[in-house]
Design a protein around this motif. Structure first.
Motif, PDB file in Angstrom:
ATOM      1  N   GLN A 163       0.829  -1.211   0.000  1.00  0.00           N
ATOM      2  CA  GLN A 163       0.000   0.000   0.000  1.00  0.00           C
ATOM      3  C   GLN A 163       0.860   1.256   0.000  1.00  0.00           C
ATOM      4  O   GLN A 163       0.573   2.225  -0.713  1.00  0.00           O
ATOM      5  N   CYS A 164       1.905   1.242   0.818  1.00  0.00           N
ATOM      6  CA  CYS A 164       2.761   2.420   0.989  1.00  0.00           C
ATOM      7  C   CYS A 164       3.912   2.463  -0.009  1.00  0.00           C
ATOM      8  O   CYS A 164       4.772   3.349   0.063  1.00  0.00           O
ATOM      9  N   GLN A 165       3.930   1.508  -0.944  1.00  0.00           N
ATOM     10  CA  GLN A 165       4.957   1.458  -1.980  1.00  0.00           C
ATOM     11  C   GLN A 165       6.360   1.366  -1.401  1.00  0.00           C
ATOM     12  O   GLN A 165       7.319   1.963  -1.924  1.00  0.00           O
ATOM     13  N   GLU A 166       6.506   0.609  -0.338  1.00  0.00           N
ATOM     14  CA  GLU A 166       7.805   0.383   0.294  1.00  0.00           C
ATOM     15  C   GLU A 166       8.338  -0.960  -0.202  1.00  0.00           C
ATOM     16  O   GLU A 166       8.229  -1.990   0.461  1.00  0.00           O
ATOM     17  N   GLU A 167       8.912  -0.932  -1.403  1.00  0.00           N
ATOM     18  CA  GLU A 167       9.267  -2.173  -2.090  1.00  0.00           C
ATOM     19  C   GLU A 167      10.373  -2.954  -1.377  1.00  0.00           C
ATOM     20  O   GLU A 167      10.349  -4.193  -1.351  1.00  0.00           O
ATOM     21  N   GLU A 168      11.344  -2.258  -0.804  1.00  0.00           N
ATOM     22  CA  GLU A 168      12.418  -2.970  -0.117  1.00  0.00           C
ATOM     23  C   GLU A 168      11.872  -3.745   1.084  1.00  0.00           C
ATOM     24  O   GLU A 168      12.254  -4.906   1.311  1.00  0.00           O
TER      25      GLU A 168
END
Length: 281
Positions: free
Chosen positions: A123-128
């Motif tokens: 959701q928060c686009q925190e891919e790592e």
């Protein structure tokens, strides 16, 4: 002036008004009512947080390790059932995520919205953070309160990289949320052509329908996008399937203009011709 499948003008207006209301209220993504994607990060108040949550919020991995050696429980939850892992993922702190995993946290714990930390990271686009979770056994098929999986959120955000990683970890490409939307159908309904093409390359079902029996083609024509319509048509879909209201994609594409029911969701006559061209071909 066009009518719907020979229905009377009064009944046509009622059906089309009902359909418009369904379009507005039952999209099925669950994002509009909760405003999740307008502000996906948690709104945190210090008074509601334990020390472990505060360390997660600011990304203090060293402090986190100290707390875990003391009396803080790695799976302690706040009032909304959020763990430190949820907060670290929402705020994009991969070092804290690793510290929590090394501390044997419950990686698939859910918050009050039934979101796992993986769903929150996407959701928060925190891919790592999402990548770390997947590589450490997070379940990508757990859905939130709206029935959306992490893949639904990756699709909504047009994040092909995250979608690919989720698919590499056996996420269900045909999972349906509470509105009956698969990730592919969601992509088309949101006019996200590139990720719709990507999902089709990954063997997504072009013939999926939502809870109102609306097809990808019906959703495509509602955007007045010739390129989106052409893409769906090229997959060999049936133009004459009917939704829960008895309407076909051609009905959707028609340019209805009633004074009492302004139907801006419907497309122009150009798309009717586009559909008819494919029908004749």
């Amino acid at each position: 002036m066009s009518k719907v499948a020979g229905l009377s003008s009064k009944k046509s207006r009622w059906l089309l008004k009902s359909l418009r209301d369904q379009q507005r209220h039952s999209l099925g993504t669950g994002f509009e009512s909760a405003n999740i994607l307008l502000s996906p990060k948690y709104h945190l108040k210090d008074k509601d947080l334990r020390k472990i949550h505060k360390a997660a919020r600011v990304g203090d991995a060293a402090r986190m390790q100290q707390l875990l050696l003391g009396k803080c429980g790695v799976n302690d939850k706040d009032k909304k059932k959020r763990t430190a892992l949820h907060i670290a993922c929402a705020y994009g702190h991969p070092k804290v995520v690793m510290a929590l995993i090394e501390g044997r946290c419950e990686i698939n714990a859910t918050d009050s919205e039934e979101c796992t930390s993986l769903v929150k990271a996407v959701q928060c686009q925190e891919e790592e953070c999402a990548t770390i979770l997947l590589e450490n056994g997070a379940d990508p098929n757990i859905v939130d309160v709206q029935g959306n999986s992490a893949l639904h959120y990756a699709v909504y955000s047009k994040n092909t990289s995250l979608a690919a990683k989720l698919l590499n970890h056996e996420v269900n490409i045909e999972a349906t949320n509470k509105g009956g939307f698969t990730p592919f159908l969601l992509a088309v309904s949101e006019n996200k052509l590139q990720i719709a093409k990507f999902l089709l390359m990954k063997n997504a079902n072009i013939h999926a329908v939502d809870n109102q029996k609306r097809t990808a083609l019906m959703h495509a024509v509602s955007h007045d996008s010739t390129s989106l319509v052409r893409f769906v048509l090229q997959q060999g879909v049936d133009l004459f399937l009917k939704d829960a209201f008895g309407l076909t994609a051609i009905d959707y594409a028609a340019d209805f203009r009633y004074n009492t029911v302004p139907l801006s969701i419907f497309c122009s006559v150009d798309l009717v011709l586009e559909l008819l061209d494919f029908q004749m071909y």
